[in-house]
Motif scaffolding. Structure first.
Motif, PDB file in Angstrom:
ATOM      1  N   THR A 183     -10.470 -54.509  -9.178  1.00 22.73           N
ATOM      2  CA  THR A 183     -10.325 -54.749  -8.346  1.00 22.73           C
ATOM      3  C   THR A 183      -8.859 -55.545  -7.258  1.00 22.73           C
ATOM      4  O   THR A 183      -8.415 -55.873  -7.693  1.00 22.73           O
ATOM      5  CB  THR A 183     -11.006 -56.170  -7.500  1.00 22.73           C
ATOM      6  OG1 THR A 183     -11.197 -56.925  -8.677  1.00 22.73           O
ATOM      7  CG2 THR A 183     -12.574 -55.834  -8.297  1.00 22.73           C
ATOM      8  N   LEU A 184      -8.513 -55.046  -6.192  1.00 20.46           N
ATOM      9  CA  LEU A 184      -7.472 -55.431  -5.524  1.00 20.46           C
ATOM     10  C   LEU A 184      -7.507 -56.941  -5.270  1.00 20.46           C
ATOM     11  O   LEU A 184      -8.427 -57.262  -4.781  1.00 20.46           O
ATOM     12  CB  LEU A 184      -7.337 -54.677  -4.395  1.00 20.46           C
ATOM     13  CG  LEU A 184      -6.280 -54.325  -3.641  1.00 20.46           C
ATOM     14  CD1 LEU A 184      -4.709 -54.208  -4.662  1.00 20.46           C
ATOM     15  CD2 LEU A 184      -6.242 -53.533  -2.270  1.00 20.46           C
ATOM     16  N   TYR A 187     -12.362 -46.144  -5.716  1.00 22.36           N
ATOM     17  CA  TYR A 187     -14.107 -45.368  -4.741  1.00 22.36           C
ATOM     18  C   TYR A 187     -14.958 -46.405  -4.204  1.00 22.36           C
ATOM     19  O   TYR A 187     -14.657 -48.023  -3.967  1.00 22.36           O
ATOM     20  CB  TYR A 187     -14.817 -46.288  -5.959  1.00 22.36           C
ATOM     21  CG  TYR A 187     -15.684 -46.674  -7.244  1.00 22.36           C
ATOM     22  CD1 TYR A 187     -14.756 -47.335  -7.935  1.00 22.36           C
ATOM     23  CD2 TYR A 187     -16.714 -47.556  -6.813  1.00 22.36           C
ATOM     24  CE1 TYR A 187     -14.854 -48.890  -8.787  1.00 22.36           C
ATOM     25  CE2 TYR A 187     -16.879 -48.704  -7.413  1.00 22.36           C
ATOM     26  CZ  TYR A 187     -16.379 -48.874  -8.783  1.00 22.36           C
ATOM     27  OH  TYR A 187     -17.053 -50.261  -9.007  1.00 22.36           O
ATOM     28  N   LYS A 188     -15.445 -46.030  -3.082  1.00 18.20           N
ATOM     29  CA  LYS A 188     -16.090 -46.988  -2.359  1.00 18.20           C
ATOM     30  C   LYS A 188     -17.525 -46.715  -2.941  1.00 18.20           C
ATOM     31  O   LYS A 188     -18.289 -45.635  -3.571  1.00 18.20           O
ATOM     32  CB  LYS A 188     -16.313 -46.036  -0.644  1.00 18.20           C
ATOM     33  CG  LYS A 188     -15.409 -46.320  -0.215  1.00 18.20           C
ATOM     34  CD  LYS A 188     -15.129 -47.447   0.507  1.00 18.20           C
ATOM     35  CE  LYS A 188     -13.391 -47.293   1.252  1.00 18.20           C
ATOM     36  NZ  LYS A 188     -13.093 -48.372   1.707  1.00 18.20           N
ATOM     37  N   GLY A 189     -18.349 -48.419  -2.658  1.00 17.65           N
ATOM     38  CA  GLY A 189     -19.791 -47.777  -3.156  1.00 17.65           C
ATOM     39  C   GLY A 189     -20.447 -49.002  -4.128  1.00 17.65           C
ATOM     40  O   GLY A 189     -19.487 -49.894  -4.667  1.00 17.65           O
ATOM     41  N   LEU A 248      -7.203 -55.021   1.575  1.00 14.85           N
ATOM     42  CA  LEU A 248      -8.407 -55.160   1.896  1.00 14.85           C
ATOM     43  C   LEU A 248      -8.642 -54.915   0.576  1.00 14.85           C
ATOM     44  O   LEU A 248      -8.412 -54.356  -0.701  1.00 14.85           O
ATOM     45  CB  LEU A 248      -8.559 -53.726   2.347  1.00 14.85           C
ATOM     46  CG  LEU A 248      -7.943 -54.115   3.630  1.00 14.85           C
ATOM     47  CD1 LEU A 248      -7.437 -52.148   4.377  1.00 14.85           C
ATOM     48  CD2 LEU A 248      -8.009 -54.727   4.597  1.00 14.85           C
ATOM     49  N   GLU A 249      -9.898 -54.983   0.271  1.00 11.01           N
ATOM     50  CA  GLU A 249     -11.376 -54.590  -0.848  1.00 11.01           C
ATOM     51  C   GLU A 249     -11.078 -53.860  -1.395  1.00 11.01           C
ATOM     52  O   GLU A 249     -11.213 -52.895  -0.395  1.00 11.01           O
ATOM     53  CB  GLU A 249     -12.423 -55.376  -0.663  1.00 11.01           C
ATOM     54  CG  GLU A 249     -13.201 -56.890   0.013  1.00 11.01           C
ATOM     55  CD  GLU A 249     -12.957 -57.385   0.770  1.00 11.01           C
ATOM     56  OE1 GLU A 249     -12.760 -56.504   1.750  1.00 11.01           O
ATOM     57  OE2 GLU A 249     -13.582 -58.369   1.421  1.00 11.01           O
ATOM     58  N   SER A 250     -10.999 -53.204  -2.419  1.00 15.05           N
ATOM     59  CA  SER A 250     -10.626 -51.922  -3.533  1.00 15.05           C
ATOM     60  C   SER A 250     -11.166 -52.381  -4.111  1.00 15.05           C
ATOM     61  O   SER A 250     -10.805 -52.841  -5.085  1.00 15.05           O
ATOM     62  CB  SER A 250      -9.387 -51.634  -3.438  1.00 15.05           C
ATOM     63  OG  SER A 250      -8.718 -51.628  -2.078  1.00 15.05           O
ATOM     64  N   LYS A 251     -11.703 -51.703  -5.628  1.00 17.83           N
ATOM     65  CA  LYS A 251     -11.873 -51.034  -6.455  1.00 17.83           C
ATOM     66  C   LYS A 251     -12.058 -49.817  -7.039  1.00 17.83           C
ATOM     67  O   LYS A 251     -12.221 -49.055  -6.551  1.00 17.83           O
ATOM     68  CB  LYS A 251     -13.593 -52.131  -6.837  1.00 17.83           C
ATOM     69  CG  LYS A 251     -14.810 -51.400  -5.645  1.00 17.83           C
ATOM     70  CD  LYS A 251     -15.762 -52.326  -5.614  1.00 17.83           C
ATOM     71  CE  LYS A 251     -16.552 -51.736  -5.126  1.00 17.83           C
ATOM     72  NZ  LYS A 251     -18.062 -52.061  -5.103  1.00 17.83           N
ATOM     73  N   ALA A 252     -11.935 -49.984  -8.586  1.00 14.38           N
ATOM     74  CA  ALA A 252     -11.733 -49.325  -9.407  1.00 14.38           C
ATOM     75  C   ALA A 252     -11.777 -49.038 -10.688  1.00 14.38           C
ATOM     76  O   ALA A 252     -12.336 -49.823 -11.307  1.00 14.38           O
ATOM     77  CB  ALA A 252     -10.254 -48.395  -9.584  1.00 14.38           C
ATOM     78  N   PHE A 253     -12.545 -47.631 -11.214  1.00 12.24           N
ATOM     79  CA  PHE A 253     -12.299 -47.759 -12.775  1.00 12.24           C
ATOM     80  C   PHE A 253     -11.055 -46.649 -12.894  1.00 12.24           C
ATOM     81  O   PHE A 253     -10.887 -46.100 -12.120  1.00 12.24           O
ATOM     82  CB  PHE A 253     -13.752 -46.902 -13.836  1.00 12.24           C
ATOM     83  CG  PHE A 253     -14.323 -45.900 -12.482  1.00 12.24           C
ATOM     84  CD1 PHE A 253     -15.345 -45.619 -11.254  1.00 12.24           C
ATOM     85  CD2 PHE A 253     -13.610 -44.349 -13.337  1.00 12.24           C
ATOM     86  CE1 PHE A 253     -15.287 -44.197 -10.579  1.00 12.24           C
ATOM     87  CE2 PHE A 253     -14.948 -43.610 -12.687  1.00 12.24           C
ATOM     88  CZ  PHE A 253     -15.129 -42.897 -11.686  1.00 12.24           C
ATOM     89  N   MET A 254     -10.717 -46.969 -14.043  1.00  9.91           N
ATOM     90  CA  MET A 254      -9.637 -46.608 -15.049  1.00  9.91           C
ATOM     91  C   MET A 254      -9.676 -45.670 -15.799  1.00  9.91           C
ATOM     92  O   MET A 254     -10.538 -46.805 -16.725  1.00  9.91           O
ATOM     93  CB  MET A 254      -8.181 -47.457 -14.343  1.00  9.91           C
ATOM     94  CG  MET A 254      -6.928 -46.970 -14.764  1.00  9.91           C
ATOM     95  SD  MET A 254      -5.662 -47.494 -14.281  1.00  9.91           S
ATOM     96  CE  MET A 254      -5.556 -48.426 -15.533  1.00  9.91           C
ATOM     97  N   LEU A 255      -9.860 -45.185 -16.654  1.00  8.31           N
ATOM     98  CA  LEU A 255      -9.251 -44.247 -17.623  1.00  8.31           C
ATOM     99  C   LEU A 255      -7.555 -44.385 -17.899  1.00  8.31           C
ATOM    100  O   LEU A 255      -7.245 -43.745 -17.111  1.00  8.31           O
ATOM    101  CB  LEU A 255      -9.469 -42.489 -17.797  1.00  8.31           C
ATOM    102  CG  LEU A 255     -10.913 -41.781 -17.593  1.00  8.31           C
ATOM    103  CD1 LEU A 255     -10.839 -40.954 -17.634  1.00  8.31           C
ATOM    104  CD2 LEU A 255     -12.251 -43.175 -18.518  1.00  8.31           C
ATOM    105  N   SER A 256      -7.471 -45.377 -19.623  1.00  5.99           N
ATOM    106  CA  SER A 256      -6.439 -45.426 -19.506  1.00  5.99           C
ATOM    107  C   SER A 256      -6.299 -45.089 -21.286  1.00  5.99           C
ATOM    108  O   SER A 256      -6.966 -45.213 -22.080  1.00  5.99           O
ATOM    109  CB  SER A 256      -6.292 -46.915 -19.402  1.00  5.99           C
ATOM    110  OG  SER A 256      -5.106 -47.851 -19.698  1.00  5.99           O
ATOM    111  N   SER A 257      -4.544 -44.528 -21.268  1.00  5.92           N
ATOM    112  CA  SER A 257      -4.868 -44.241 -22.780  1.00  5.92           C
ATOM    113  C   SER A 257      -3.439 -44.698 -22.718  1.00  5.92           C
ATOM    114  O   SER A 257      -2.242 -44.347 -22.343  1.00  5.92           O
ATOM    115  CB  SER A 257      -4.299 -42.886 -22.899  1.00  5.92           C
ATOM    116  OG  SER A 257      -3.579 -42.032 -22.493  1.00  5.92           O
ATOM    117  N   THR A 258      -2.910 -45.412 -24.606  1.00  3.25           N
ATOM    118  CA  THR A 258      -1.508 -44.837 -24.801  1.00  3.25           C
ATOM    119  C   THR A 258      -1.318 -44.477 -26.419  1.00  3.25           C
ATOM    120  O   THR A 258      -2.154 -44.057 -26.763  1.00  3.25           O
ATOM    121  CB  THR A 258      -1.619 -46.390 -24.938  1.00  3.25           C
ATOM    122  OG1 THR A 258      -2.363 -47.109 -25.690  1.00  3.25           O
ATOM    123  CG2 THR A 258      -2.126 -47.791 -24.065  1.00  3.25           C
ATOM    124  N   GLY A 259      -0.514 -44.631 -26.789  1.00  4.86           N
ATOM    125  CA  GLY A 259       0.232 -44.062 -27.526  1.00  4.86           C
ATOM    126  C   GLY A 259       0.207 -42.037 -27.845  1.00  4.86           C
ATOM    127  O   GLY A 259       0.363 -42.460 -29.288  1.00  4.86           O
TER     128      GLY A 259
END
Lengths: 711, 711
Positions: free
Chosen positions: B619-620, B549-551, B630-641
């Protein structure tokens, strides 16, 4: 008895001599005699017409909504906060719409709102969510917002005064304005009597109310403080809050904010008591303060964001629209101000706005002239100052700012000898500004965040020297307030613009000077920024000089090896705990360069140091549990084990890229061979080459006649 | 024999039937008969006048410089590279200036340059710095640049042809053009005969040269490949490189680039052999390709930057100026194209430019219509496609793009079912584009950086699902090229725009579908983005769905506690090694929200998951020794199992902030109570509330008549 004191005494006599004011409404920004001409002007002058259209559309939106005067409950940005803010704007907009259209529905809406406030106001206790460290208001979380509310509301009331029947007027005055003034001058007396921008809003609110509802006592308190002895109040504030150059010590962001009540109250005084000649007070200080505010912007209109500034604030803000309109119409009709007016794209619907719109329509505008200048700080101008060096046109300008002032009270940062560089309509070496998301309730109610103190105010957050990982004055604002930096030299020649300043109190036993120049050499189109930071101490210290930058690193003389799998913080306190260390390495032969690409232009920072240095790459973001910190990055020259150090940089602004055409030109620097020849407390001599041509650059601290020698 | 084959056969016969072409100069973008009208048009039509002024100023600058034809030595962005680029632009600009002004000095400059090339060209060996994995050129590091050089240069030659004496013409043709064509068709035969954009430049260069210097054999090779059997060459490229919707499989950035030689060669063919009706070929495929290129931009003019794209490229680039001019003047005069022309602010000084400038001056322009549409991929349109959903005006538009195509050859990314979201004239959920600083020599000669492969191409760099920390097809491009995603559904209703796609090959045994909609509900002004990502597998996997995302994050339902003193990488390969993990925590009840502030507008991503998930902030920048990322950032949904998982998000676009007026409105989301009611391979049923009102949203994968049900 000097001139100033005489004037004050004269003013006091004048005030005492009056028991009531000529009562005519409206009498502030719009005056009764001018209403006809203004109505006509709206259809004649595009700028006035456009400005009124906006006000009228707001007023039309307002009167469609039910009267909504909620019991105060929320902090800044919250629902009741925003509603009360909206109400005062609606009151003013509807007041103007009433005068311009003659349509009573607008006046009726203002009356209904004010009657509602009058019936509620006295029931409200102090606001339940008082802002930390600030006096609470009744309508808002801090008294400041209540004062602001009153400054707007009393203007609206003045505009619709004649449309409200006497009985209702009495209800409003008795139920709202009189108790509000009582609250301001009694409960909030401590704030009211301060020499501080909050107090300016307070005295403007009370004084303007005094004129409009004919209470001379209010005016007297406003001008001289609640004790009426002149030690506080409006005139004392003009004397003490501004430097002789019209600089307000808290910095541009607060200068802008502080100006509005100064000006609008001045305008009111001038209308009711022209004999006071308030605009002439202290050699037209208020006009100077407006001019200085404008000079404290970059060419994109944004205020230089040092100290506690919200970034992105421009001279398009309401305060400067008022300021420029009043300055032009009532003080000095400089045609350069019309350029700013046109960029603002609006005027106040007022006598001043009429005059301006007419002059713009008559083609009197001249381009605003951004100057290279020194702006002194302190009531007597002795507390250091701001040096601004500029080169280039208003469309593409290099602007370097050196901050060498006093602390700037509570909103000051620990950033003695800070450097900012703007170019090509963007920041190159920015100031972080404040850590704050204004009006965003989820971010601590829009207030200053904890990181404002732990990060934004700290020395390391700025482009200046931090000694031993400790902020200036160990971050103690009271101690910082005792002394100011010192301006050593300032020069504004065609090809050489220089500011030199010293700071000897920020760290015990450490003497710092920074001498920064914009030098135009014939080999290059853009001026070079030459920065020499010299530090001398009685024992060895760690010296950290960061350059927080925008853009992206595209080249370096060093093989910068960033840490690959793990990042650690740079330190543990004074802001260092917020920084990730991305790379660190020794600089061979103490010289090198880095090239940045920012907004399609290149910037090469060529650097040399007198004693061994490491280069560190930094990013912001550690110890930030709530994601309050904005992305920021820096490269930093860092040395340990020396008593003295000299950091010499030559920043070249060069070349361009075009992502649409996919072309690049001038991506390599033309500067090379930086050398520090000698560096002592009396003289520094350095050299560098531009396209192979050798330049010598000498600073003679003891010789003002020949302070800088270039050959 | 179908229509296409008949046409090809017909074309081939026509070509065979010709032994030489009517020789008149100029005959490409400007034709001899039109020169008078064009000269007049320059003073009549502002757009044409302005465009010519720029060309003439470039030409005037060029002729002041000495002829400079350096021995090829530098890589992209380097001095000799840039000089040879400059030379071909100068040749074309001076050619135009000669025709428009009649002043022979321009022609003389072109002649001198070409004679210099003619005397040098044959001495040059293959370029010493050949680009990795690409065929080397002689003038440039890759043959592609040589082809481009020739496409421009031959036009310039055509323009000054009549001003050069026959003896010198022979010198130029023999010393430069003939050996260049030999190099292109023999040494570079492999590239020339590819079905690939490099080959398009090659055939255009050779074919145009054939027409201009009257060598029918060149034209034949250009149209049908060096073997002259139609298996390669221009017509085969039109057949195979574009989908029936005019989509070029490498993506918009290369579509734009590929188009120019297609168009300019088409224009040349049409001028010399109008009977071939080349613009009608494959149902006006070239016109469709231009329209599709424009539809592959956001409203700010930038191409959606998926695959190997250089960001910031807009339809103002030369290729689209040619494209739009030719499309309007020679194929279909749609008045909406004039809107694009006006934004481009220029026309080609050409017959087409004259027509356009006249029509713009006549006020024929209509606003360009951005469409919600499905653009199929693959020569037969069966290789999936790009879904673009749009809502709002051209001034403030929401645009969602889902990429469900084939791999897109060498420049493709491993990003099946990637999602991009643009709004308010900026990126909200961006694509990283390519890891490349084009034309910046210090960054690997301006070429793709190692991080293009290790980061930009990897699945985790995109807003789509990564399974088990491994990229689609394990990052194997050849395997990826074998299969494409599948479009399940597309709909464009007033209030509901939907794209649904499946990808079942990227991970063995894992079936993925993504169904994304823009839904307008009456409670809100802006459409909601509803995204349902469903994954089904034969065994349990780790599922990571990031939103880059940006912002800035301003709010969240979770107390996100970022790591304070130390950062580690998210993983070790497939791009994970480049990511810093900033925060991680379990999501209670598998639902929550995050709010972003971007360009003064809020975006709240409300999310829910079927199986337990963690939220990670990223963040990257790890493993980036040369600061290439380049600067980059994210939120991530992560599941296992879990074997199956459904990620359901409702992204609300809301509110605004104004830093000048310091006002904020609508900072909280109106969406709440996300629930996944049922989620299976045939049907997914979810619900959410908007301002308290309950909405049911159902996806029926097996029912195309009732694929999406909202109530």
């Amino acid at each position: 008895m000097n001139y100033l004191k005489k004037l004050v005494m004269g003013l006091i006599c004048l005030i005492f001599g009056l028991s009531a004011y000529a009562q005519q409404h409206p009498s502030i920004m719009l005056t009764k005699d001018n209403i006809g001409a203004l109505r006509k002007g709206i259809s004649t002058y595009p700028l006035l017409g456009k400005s009124y259209k906006k006000i009228k559309s707001e007023a039309d939106k307002a009167i469609k909504e039910p009267v909504n005067v909620p019991v105060p409950k929320d902090a800044g940005g919250g629902a009741t906060h925003e509603q009360h803010k909206k109400n005062y704007l609606n009151i003013l907009n509807c007041g103007i719409a009433y005068q311009m259209s003659g349509d009573k529905k607008y006046a009726a809406y203002v009356e209904a709102l004010l009657l509602k406030y009058a019936s509620e106001y006295q029931k409200w206790p102090l606001h339940p969510k008082r802002k930390e460290g600030h006096q609470g208001g009744r309508i808002f979380w801090q008294s400041l917002n209540d004062f602001v509310w009153q400054v707007y509301t009393i203007q609206g009331y003045d505009l619709v005064y004649e449309a409200i029947a006497p009985a209702q007027r009495q209800q409003i005055e008795k139920g709202l304005f009189v108790p509000a003034v009582k609250f301001f001058t009694e409960d909030c007396a401590e704030t009211f009597n301060k020499i501080h921008n909050h107090a300016t809003w307070a005295v403007a609110a009370v004084g303007m109310t005094g004129y409009v509802i004919n209470k001379p006592e209010y005016v007297e308190m406003a001008l001289k403080g609640t004790a009426k002895d002149g030690k506080a109040g409006y005139l004392a504030q003009i004397d003490q809050l501004f430097s002789p150059d019209g600089y307000y010590t808290e910095g541009p962001y607060y200068q802008r904010y502080a100006l509005l009540p100064f000006l609008i109250f001045a305008k009111t005084i001038n209308n009711y008591q022209p004999a006071l000649k308030i605009f002439q007070y202290r050699k037209q200080l208020l006009a100077k303060a407006i001019e200085t505010s404008l000079q404290l912007t970059y060419t994109d209109g944004t205020f230089f964001p040092f100290n506690d500034a919200v970034k992105g604030k421009t001279y398009e803000s309401a305060e400067l629209v008022y300021g420029v309109d009043i300055a032009y119409a009532d003080i000095k009709s400089q045609p350069e101000l019309l350029d700013i007016v046109q960029k603002q794209g609006q005027v106040i619907i007022s006598d001043a706005g009429l005059k301006i719109a007419a002059d713009v329509a008559a083609g009197k505008t001249k381009p605003f002239v951004y100057k290279t200048l020194l702006i002194t700080d302190g009531a007597t101008g002795k507390d250091g100052g701001i040096g601004i060096l500029r080169a280039g046109t208003n469309e593409d300008q290099q602007a370097v700012l050196i901050k060498a002032t006093s602390q700037g009270m509570g909103h000051g940062h620990f950033d003695r000898l800070n450097l900012l560089y703007d170019d090509n309509n963007v920041e190159v070496f920015p100031d972080y500004g404040s850590a704050r998301f204004i009006n965003i309730e989820s971010k601590k109610g829009g207030d200053y965040l904890p990181e404002n103190k732990s990060w934004a105010k700290q020395t390391i957050a700025h482009n200046t020297l931090t000694v031993d990982e400790t902020s200036n004055f160990k971050g103690n604002a009271d101690r910082a307030q005792q002394t100011a930096a010192e301006i050593l030299y300032f020069k504004d020649d065609q090809d050489l613009k220089v500011i030199s300043a010293a700071e000897n109190n920020a760290y015990p036993g450490v003497k710092m000077t920074r001498t920064t120049a914009l030098l135009k050499v014939e080999e290059l189109q853009k001026s070079l920024m030459i920065d020499v930071f010299r530090v001398d101490a009685d024992k060895a210290h760690q010296y950290d000089l960061p350059f927080w930058y925008k853009g992206h690193l595209t080249d370096s003389s060093l093989q910068l090896k960033s840490f690959a799998d793990q990042l650690k913080t740079l330190g543990t306190q004074y802001g260092y705990q917020h920084i990730w260390l991305n790379a660190e390495q020794a600089v061979p032969e103490q010289t090198g360069y880095l090239t940045l690409l920012n907004n399609k232009r290149f910037y090469t920072v060529n650097f040399a140091a007198q004693s061994p240095v490491n280069l560190k790459l930094l990013t912001l973001g550690a110890h930030d549990p709530d994601q309050n910190l904005l992305e920021s990055k820096a490269f930093m020259l860092s040395s340990t084990g020396s008593k003295t150090q000299t950091f010499f940089t030559v920043t070249e602004t060069h070349g361009s890229t075009n992502t649409v055409d996919e072309t690049t030109s001038g991506s390599s620097s033309s500067v090379s061979d930086l050398k520090i020849i000698t560096a002592g407390p009396e003289q520094i001599s350095v050299s560098f080459k531009v396209k192979g041509k050798l330049y010598h650059y000498q600073i003679n601290f003891k010789n003002k006649e020949n302070f800088i020698k270039v050959n």
